[in-house]
Scaffold this motif. Structure first.
Motif, PDB file in Angstrom:
ATOM      1  N   ALA B 100       0.818  -1.220   0.000  1.00 22.46           N
ATOM      2  CA  ALA B 100       0.000   0.000   0.000  1.00 22.46           C
ATOM      3  C   ALA B 100       0.855   1.275   0.000  1.00 22.46           C
ATOM      4  CB  ALA B 100      -0.912  -0.002   1.229  1.00 22.46           C
ATOM      5  N   PHE B 101       2.120   1.147   0.383  1.00 23.66           N
ATOM      6  CA  PHE B 101       2.977   2.320   0.604  1.00 23.66           C
ATOM      7  C   PHE B 101       2.976   3.341  -0.548  1.00 23.66           C
ATOM      8  CE2 PHE B 101       7.116   4.468   0.755  1.00 23.66           C
ATOM      9  CZ  PHE B 101       7.045   5.034   2.009  1.00 23.66           C
ATOM     10  N   PRO B 102       3.247   2.894  -1.805  1.00 22.75           N
ATOM     11  CA  PRO B 102       3.283   3.904  -2.877  1.00 22.75           C
ATOM     12  C   PRO B 102       1.946   4.626  -3.042  1.00 22.75           C
ATOM     13  CG  PRO B 102       4.101   1.778  -3.661  1.00 22.75           C
ATOM     14  CD  PRO B 102       3.520   1.540  -2.310  1.00 22.75           C
ATOM     15  N   LEU B 103       0.852   3.879  -2.890  1.00 22.91           N
ATOM     16  CA  LEU B 103      -0.473   4.494  -3.036  1.00 22.91           C
ATOM     17  C   LEU B 103      -0.728   5.502  -1.929  1.00 22.91           C
ATOM     18  CD1 LEU B 103      -3.080   1.721  -3.929  1.00 22.91           C
ATOM     19  CD2 LEU B 103      -2.315   3.614  -5.339  1.00 22.91           C
ATOM     20  N   LYS B 104      -0.419   5.103  -0.696  1.00 16.28           N
ATOM     21  CA  LYS B 104      -0.639   5.990   0.458  1.00 16.28           C
ATOM     22  C   LYS B 104       0.164   7.261   0.310  1.00 16.28           C
ATOM     23  CE  LYS B 104      -1.639   2.745   4.212  1.00 16.28           C
ATOM     24  NZ  LYS B 104      -1.018   2.010   5.321  1.00 16.28           N
ATOM     25  N   ARG B 111      -8.849   5.736   1.490  1.00 16.04           N
ATOM     26  CA  ARG B 111      -8.485   4.543   2.259  1.00 16.04           C
ATOM     27  C   ARG B 111      -9.193   3.279   1.750  1.00 16.04           C
ATOM     28  NH1 ARG B 111      -8.397   5.246   8.685  1.00 16.04           N
ATOM     29  NH2 ARG B 111      -6.976   6.882   8.048  1.00 16.04           N
ATOM     30  N   THR B 112     -10.484   3.439   1.412  1.00 14.67           N
ATOM     31  CA  THR B 112     -11.252   2.267   0.953  1.00 14.67           C
ATOM     32  C   THR B 112     -10.679   1.735  -0.352  1.00 14.67           C
ATOM     33  OG1 THR B 112     -13.125   3.511   1.804  1.00 14.67           O
ATOM     34  CG2 THR B 112     -13.622   1.457   0.661  1.00 14.67           C
ATOM     35  N   GLU B 113     -10.344   2.653  -1.251  1.00 16.85           N
ATOM     36  CA  GLU B 113      -9.808   2.209  -2.542  1.00 16.85           C
ATOM     37  C   GLU B 113      -8.440   1.553  -2.369  1.00 16.85           C
ATOM     38  OE1 GLU B 113      -9.928   5.062  -5.749  1.00 16.85           O
ATOM     39  OE2 GLU B 113      -8.735   3.730  -7.033  1.00 16.85           O
ATOM     40  N   ILE B 114      -7.643   2.120  -1.456  1.00 19.59           N
ATOM     41  CA  ILE B 114      -6.323   1.515  -1.197  1.00 19.59           C
ATOM     42  C   ILE B 114      -6.512   0.075  -0.734  1.00 19.59           C
ATOM     43  CG2 ILE B 114      -4.309   1.563   0.346  1.00 19.59           C
ATOM     44  CD1 ILE B 114      -4.439   4.611   0.284  1.00 19.59           C
ATOM     45  N   LEU B 115      -7.455  -0.103   0.203  1.00 19.98           N
ATOM     46  CA  LEU B 115      -7.724  -1.439   0.750  1.00 19.98           C
ATOM     47  C   LEU B 115      -8.130  -2.405  -0.363  1.00 19.98           C
ATOM     48  CD1 LEU B 115      -7.986  -2.825   3.591  1.00 19.98           C
ATOM     49  CD2 LEU B 115     -10.428  -2.430   3.399  1.00 19.98           C
ATOM     50  N   GLU B 116      -9.037  -1.943  -1.225  1.00 25.56           N
ATOM     51  CA  GLU B 116      -9.526  -2.808  -2.308  1.00 25.56           C
ATOM     52  C   GLU B 116      -8.409  -3.151  -3.290  1.00 25.56           C
ATOM     53  OE1 GLU B 116     -12.756  -0.648  -4.040  1.00 25.56           O
ATOM     54  OE2 GLU B 116     -14.092  -1.057  -2.337  1.00 25.56           O
ATOM     55  N   ARG B 117      -7.631  -2.111  -3.654  1.00 27.15           N
ATOM     56  CA  ARG B 117      -6.584  -2.355  -4.650  1.00 27.15           C
ATOM     57  C   ARG B 117      -5.493  -3.259  -4.108  1.00 27.15           C
ATOM     58  NH1 ARG B 117      -5.494   3.263  -7.850  1.00 27.15           N
ATOM     59  NH2 ARG B 117      -3.644   2.141  -8.569  1.00 27.15           N
TER      60      ARG B 117
END
Lengths: 257, 248
Positions: B100-104, B111-117
């Motif tokens: 998740a690091f690069p996305l965050k 946050r929801t999209e990060i979790l899903e991806r």
């Protein structure tokens, strides 16, 4: 033979100059990144916890025993000239102007500075810093700026705690053990301690904080590959920071006080 | 598109890259093969700007890498997915946080999209349910798949792999290589893989470049390399002990 010697000396000199340039550039980049967004506040808080909060116990212990030994030595010396009443100012001014900032910074350099170098060094060796760069992220903002700002913010607080605990240590020995009057101890401190003493100590602590973060991060960033490289960088960071603190202390003292 | 022209690099007085020129077209997937220590990883590090060449140019979409400002270089790198030989995972973070690091950090998605991806990409690489583990708690193969997941999470335009399957068992290796191919095709990325997995890697790329003594001996399709009469190419692909290539 003379030519070979000159070439060797010359290339060594150029190498040192290059390293000095890298060192200065590293600091300039760190300052630039510290003053421009984005600032990683969560990482700064995490590093304040690591550098500040986690150093508290060792700072309190060192401060307490420094104050105690100062009182013990000071009382004996002052008694010879019949000036025991000045034990409070002796302990306090020694701590606030000199021993507090220096000893506190040396302790933080040994505890937190070495850990910062080791952590960044391992990240360098395991290509984690390269990975950060290849994500399009600036490693200075993740690894250097949080340590630099946390160090600048934590050191003055730790130094003040060191001083207060040290003065309390002096009180325990001077008043409780050696029988000096409690009022005399604290009143004389009030009479002789000035704001400039405290401010001078804070200036020192801030500059030592910068030195600790700057040198520790630089050494970690430039650790050579392998476990040997990381351990050498850590040792070098602690030694260099300690010497730099003592040398810089002289110059700050000569300017500030 | 990536274009490399006359790239030269010497390390400790030894020429590692000698006048290297090649081009990788958009959506093309190319493998770089060669003996150990022949400079494959060094070449890859030049392409992403981690190392500076002594001479020569590297262009991404026509723009010289050396002429790019820090911001332009960061933008280009944010469009890259790079898988290191050792994974280069952040050992203080869990598998989930690594991916998740690069996305965050880019802060472009919630946050929801990060979790899903992240869940989606972990499923793709076969690491469902492993998100809570730390790199020290997973196997080498899992670490490499985590590194792949981290490289894929931002759906990069350029995929670069530095010996990503070294040290893996044959089944995982083949499944990883297949995954590289399907991912590259799905994302329509421009890909470069440095690999020793011959002939498996030949099945997933459009072209193969053989690096020998600092230069490309041949850049051609995998089929052409299989048919090659060049004794060096033949020896390398077959893995023969006897031949013109000698290890000292």
């Amino acid at each position: 033979m003379i030519q070979a010697f000159l070439v060797r000396r010359g290339s060594a000199g150029l190498g040192s100059l290059r390293n000095l340039g890298k060192f200065a550039l590293f600091f300039a980049t760190s300052v630039h990144c510290s003053l421009t967004p984005p600032i990683k506040f969560r990482r700064i808080l995490k590093q304040i916890w690591f550098i500040g909060w986690n150093s508290l116990l060792v700072i309190c212990l060192t401060g307490l025993f420094t104050g105690m030994v100062l009182a013990l030595q000071g009382y004996t010396s002052l008694k010879r000239v019949g000036s025991e009443a000045f034990l409070g100012p002796l302990v306090t001014l020694s701590l606030v102007r000199e021993l507090g900032p220096v000893l506190c910074s040396l302790m933080v350099a040994g505890r937190a500075g070495s850990a910062i170098t080791a952590e960044i060094g391992i990240m360098r060796v395991q290509e984690q810093i390269d990975a950060l760069e290849l994500m399009g992220l600036n490693p200075f903002r993740y690894l250097v700026v949080p340590n630099l700002l946390a160090s600048i913010l934590s050191l003055p607080v730790l130094g003040m705690i060191f001083n207060i605990v040290g003065i309390f240590g002096g009180y325990l020995i001077g008043v409780r053990l050696l029988g000096l009057n409690e009022g005399t101890y604290f009143n004389e401190i009030r009479n002789y301690l000035e704001w400039n003493d405290i401010l001078g100590g804070i200036y020192k602590l801030v500059s030592f904080g910068i030195l600790i973060a700057w040198i520790s991060c630089f050494k970690g960033f430039h650790a050579s590959r392998g476990a040997d490289g990381d351990s050498a960088a850590t040792t070098s960071a602690v030694v260099t920071t300690s010497v730099a603190i003592l040398v810089w202390d002289y110059f700050v003292t000569s300017v500030v006080f | 598109m990536i274009r490399v022209e006359n790239l030269c690099k010497s390390l400790h007085g030894k020429t590692v890259l000698n006048d290297i020129s090649f081009e990788v077209a958009s959506n093309e997937f190319i493998a770089i093969i060669g003996m150990s220590g022949s400079g494959k990883s060094v070449l890859l590090k030049h392409l992403v700007g981690l190392m500076q060449a002594d001479s020569g140019t590297i262009r991404f979409e026509g723009k010289k890498l050396n002429d790019m400002t820090t911001r332009e270089l960061e933008t280009l790198r944010s469009r890259m997915g790079f898988v290191f030989q050792n994974g280069a995972l952040f050992d203080s973070m869990t598998v989930f946080d690594n991916v998740a690091f690069p996305l965050k950090e880019r802060g472009e998605v919630g946050r929801t999209e990060i979790l899903e991806r992240v869940q989606g990409v972990l499923d793709q690489v076969g690491l469902s349910g492993m998100g809570h583990k730390y790199p020290s708690e997973i196997s080498g193969g899992m670490a490499k798949r985590t590194a792949l997941a981290r490289a894929l999470i931002c759906e990069p335009d350029y995929l670069l792999f530095d010996e990503p399957t070294t040290g893996l068992d044959p089944i995982i290796r083949k499944s990883m290589l297949k995954l590289f191919k399907t991912t590259q095709a799905r994302l329509k990325s421009t890909g470069i893989i440095v690999s020793h997995d011959i002939p498996e890697v030949f099945h997933i790329v459009h072209k193969v470049a053989l690096l020998y003594q600092g230069s490309f001996l041949v850049i051609d399709t995998p089929e052409a390399l299989f048919r090659s009469k060049d004794p060096i190419v033949r020896q390398f692909i077959r893995g023969d002990i006897d031949g013109p290539i000698r290890y000292n």
